[in-house]
Design a protein around this motif. Structure first.
Motif, short mmCIF file in Angstrom:
data_model
loop_
_atom_site.label_atom_id
_atom_site.label_comp_id
_atom_site.label_asym_id
_atom_site.label_seq_id
_atom_site.Cartn_x
_atom_site.Cartn_y
_atom_site.Cartn_z
N PRO A 1 0.73 -1.07 0.20
CA PRO A 1 -0.10 -0.02 0.10
C PRO A 1 1.04 1.19 -0.01
CG PRO A 1 -0.76 -1.36 1.26
CD PRO A 1 0.36 -2.14 1.15
N THR B 1 -0.14 -6.12 -2.74
CA THR B 1 -1.21 -5.51 -1.98
C THR B 1 -1.25 -4.20 -2.37
OG1 THR B 1 0.01 -5.11 -0.16
CG2 THR B 1 -1.33 -7.34 -0.36
N ASP C 1 -3.27 -0.79 -8.27
CA ASP C 1 -3.94 -2.09 -9.40
C ASP C 1 -3.44 -3.09 -9.35
OD1 ASP C 1 -5.84 -3.18 -11.23
OD2 ASP C 1 -5.32 -0.79 -12.51
N VAL D 1 -7.60 -7.34 -0.22
CA VAL D 1 -7.93 -5.80 -0.64
C VAL D 1 -9.07 -5.32 -1.15
CG1 VAL D 1 -6.55 -4.17 -2.38
CG2 VAL D 1 -4.89 -6.18 -1.07
N ASN D 2 -9.31 -5.96 -2.23
CA ASN D 2 -10.43 -5.94 -2.99
C ASN D 2 -11.47 -4.98 -1.16
OD1 ASN D 2 -9.78 -5.91 -5.44
ND2 ASN D 2 -10.67 -7.60 -6.09
N VAL E 1 -11.35 -4.85 1.25
CA VAL E 1 -11.49 -3.94 2.34
C VAL E 1 -11.63 -2.75 1.77
CG1 VAL E 1 -8.63 -2.14 3.46
CG2 VAL E 1 -8.95 -4.98 3.76
N ARG E 2 -11.16 -1.83 0.32
CA ARG E 2 -11.61 -1.48 -0.75
C ARG E 2 -13.06 -0.56 -0.11
NH1 ARG E 2 -6.38 -1.81 -5.29
NH2 ARG E 2 -4.87 -1.83 -4.04
N LYS E 3 -13.68 -2.28 -0.22
CA LYS E 3 -15.03 -2.20 -0.43
C LYS E 3 -15.46 -1.82 0.47
CE LYS E 3 -18.24 -4.47 -3.59
NZ LYS E 3 -18.14 -5.35 -4.16
N LYS F 1 -13.88 -2.27 3.89
CA LYS F 1 -13.21 -1.19 5.06
C LYS F 1 -13.13 -2.05 6.13
CE LYS F 1 -13.28 3.01 3.93
NZ LYS F 1 -12.71 3.30 2.46
#
Lengths: 423, 423
Positions: free
Chosen positions: B64, B92, B95, B121-122, B124-126, B128
């Motif tokens: 990150p 991680t 893109d 990762v997706n 967490v992005r989506k 949290k």
């Protein structure tokens, strides 16, 4: 004159505590010759051998191209700071007696020497030829260095006329890589005489006994290529060292046995066990072993692999190898890395051998790592500077995993753990 | 669609020659599952397993904090140049799909991936929160990466609900150090559900079979401290991997078994033999083992010690560890040193296992060393740059011993040798 190696009851107790063995175990080891104590005259004793922590030696010393003592004193400070237990002065350049005296005066750790270097350097300076050295000059050099108070000296007592003749058959890829060994072998070949140190080993024992110097019986025939490993020359020399170790012990002179050399991985354990057996359990002092020949620039790593395995199998004293091995004389940076790398091998073996202080240290640093306690990691790290240099030391995770930190995620799986394990 | 792992007769022959085994031995190994071939779609195959040379993997990938693909492509070139046999993209940050595509496009060596990273990762992005990942999203990620043509993928199929519950007892010093393992464990704990990859291992096998992807059964419970080595969690997971390895093999899907971890020296051989036994001889892929916890900054060396010993005992594939391990994300310099160091361990084990090409290389460099042939030493050195940097490369001796060169002295002892040995 007070002999270097005699210990009083208080020293026995302190030394045993440092090694995490009992005073009785230390006494028994000294008695049987399985533990050797080395110390400079007037210096602190260091115990090497059965049941003790594995020790690390660092070689320093001038060369003809770099004869300045100042650089060597700087290396001495560096290896002491990195945690070397002992240091050997292998100087061959400049005023050797002065270099040795200055190193002895500055060193807080036991100093070893190799008198054959001084004798040979003198012969080259005087006669332009090593083979013109007189045997008596070699004996005088040995006595002078013992009298100077060195803790231990390497003596290539197993390089025999018979072995030197045998080398003429051309079986070896590289005949001799030991500097002292090759010098003595040339002397033997040119003079058609037996090695004086072998022929009159009793004289050596008497000198050592007089000054309390430990004898490190050198492996002049150590293999210098894995292809030569465990060959008849190496083993024939070892058998001589075994016989001499017994003779020295009968005279109360403590010995170390120097081991190979370049040894492939699958022969390391066998070599250590053979040396221990043949030499009646005397402490084994290894240069390497280097488990491959193909990695110049990385020979500190190559020897850490061999050294860890050897020390697990029973070797007691690891001579560091620096990244400069096979390439040139090491500088301050290289000697420092050499010590740290050898200490990894020693520590890994101490863990394997169940030394309590070794496991304690791993527990402490791993607890700090789990807790992302960077100060704790720094405190318990082999080289604290490496932690200090690291990025992210202020945060709850490091730049490797960032927020996806496994330590942070998984500590939640057992909330009671921290209290129980890090008390 | 052409499956990655299917080999024609010509490829079998070339691959067997490269490994210095017979085509029949290669076929038998593939049949029994003791050899696994990994290849990117359209890429060159790599054989890993019984009788083959020990292979080295390098991990690269964004984090990150450092999401740029450019830096990772630079690391890819560095690890290829240093001789890595395979590379894993552990990204991680940024893109992820694009990073993986660019690494796949640029790589000349097999690429592995860890789909759980992308899925997590997706999530967490989506959402949290990793625990909000849906099992279906994980399956989609796995299928997408397999369809993208990766050679192999790490799947933490042995992290069970039962083990995660067990960790709550607080027996471990550090619960989980595997990133994927810790993420899955948190998911399991939060959702009170079994690991989808374990529960529906058959689905994973079907995806792998469809795309010809090798499955690298991950060691989510690998010990992260020597104090946790060979504990019940590690071994319980291993038993699951063994069962799954057999299931995959029945479906014709090649597997690798990922091994520990932090393992003290005296437990390394046993761990390798146990894993090989329990997993029916499947190729063993190790991260480390790290034989002590106490040397941050030197963990490439710590793992080379463990890796060499492990590979001698039968491990087939060594994942490098860089000097940055436990401290931060490695840069180009660190990944290069990581590869060289792992290659030392692999080569030392190849020598011990009697691989002819390994001994040949040591013979060549040692012959060059004996002859003070610096060009030859450079040619056969692990890292030729290290020889090139060395001082004294123009002279008949190096700055270490100067005129007191043992090679020069001792070669005179057997004049016929050079012709006989260096023909």
């Amino acid at each position: 004159m007070r002999k270097n190696a005699i210990l009083n009851a208080r020293e026995i107790e302190l030394l045993a505590r440092r090694e995490e063995i009992t005073p009785a175990e230390l006494r028994a080891g000294l008695e049987s010759g399985q533990i050797t104590v080395v110390r400079n005259r007037g210096g602190r004793p260091l115990a090497i051998g059965a049941g003790c922590y594995v020790k690390v030696n660092a070689n320093i010393g001038t060369s003809p191209a770099r004869p300045e003592v100042k650089a060597e004193l700087e290396k001495l400070r560096a290896v002491e700071a990195a945690g070397a237990d002992a240091v050997m002065d292998l100087s061959t350049g400049g005023d050797l007696a002065r270099v040795r005296r200055e190193i002895m005066a500055a060193s807080r750790i036991p100093v070893g020497s190799v008198p054959v270097y001084g004798a040979m350097v003198n012969a080259v300076r005087k006669y332009k030829a090593v083979q013109k050295m007189s045997a008596e000059a070699l004996w005088e050099q040995i006595e002078a260095e013992a009298a100077g108070g060195v803790a231990f000296m390497t003596v290539h007592t197993g390089v025999s006329e018979r072995i030197v003749r045998g080398l003429a058959d051309g079986e070896r890829l590289i005949n001799i890589v030991s500097r002292g060994g090759s010098l003595l072998a040339c002397w033997i070949a040119a003079n058609r005489r037996e090695n004086p140190l072998l022929e009159d080993f009793g004289r050596l024992v008497k000198i050592a006994a007089r000054y309390g110097t430990a004898l490190s019986l050198g492996d002049g025939l150590r293999p210098g290529a894995v292809a030569d490993s465990t060959d008849r020359f190496q083993i024939e020399e070892l058998l001589t060292l075994g016989r001499q170790a017994a003779e020295a012990r009968r005279a109360g002179v403590p010995v170390l046995i120097e081991g190979p050399g370049h040894i492939p991985l699958h022969q390391v354990e066998m070599n250590v066990k053979l040396a221990k057996q043949v030499c009646h359990g005397a402490p084994l002092y290894l240069l390497g072993p280097l488990v491959t020949d193909f990695a110049p620039g990385y020979d500190h790593i190559v020897s850490a692999i061999g050294g860890a395995l050897a020390a697990m199998a029973g070797a007691d004293f690891l001579c560091y190898v620096t990244p400069s091995e096979h390439l040139g004389l090491p500088g301050v940076k290289e000697v420092r890395e050499g010590v740290y790398t050898a200490r990894i091998a020693a520590h890994a073996a101490d863990l394997a051998r169940g030394k309590p202080g070794a496991l304690e240290r791993d527990l402490r640093i791993s607890s700090a790592r789990r807790d992302r306690d960077w100060a704790g990691q720094k405190r318990w790290a082999l080289n604290p500077e490496k932690v200090a240099e690291a990025v992210g030391t202020e945060s709850d995770f490091c730049s490797m995993c960032g927020e996806f930190c496994s330590m942070r995620f998984s500590e939640k799986l057992s909330p009671a753990k921290r209290k129980r394990k890090n008390g």
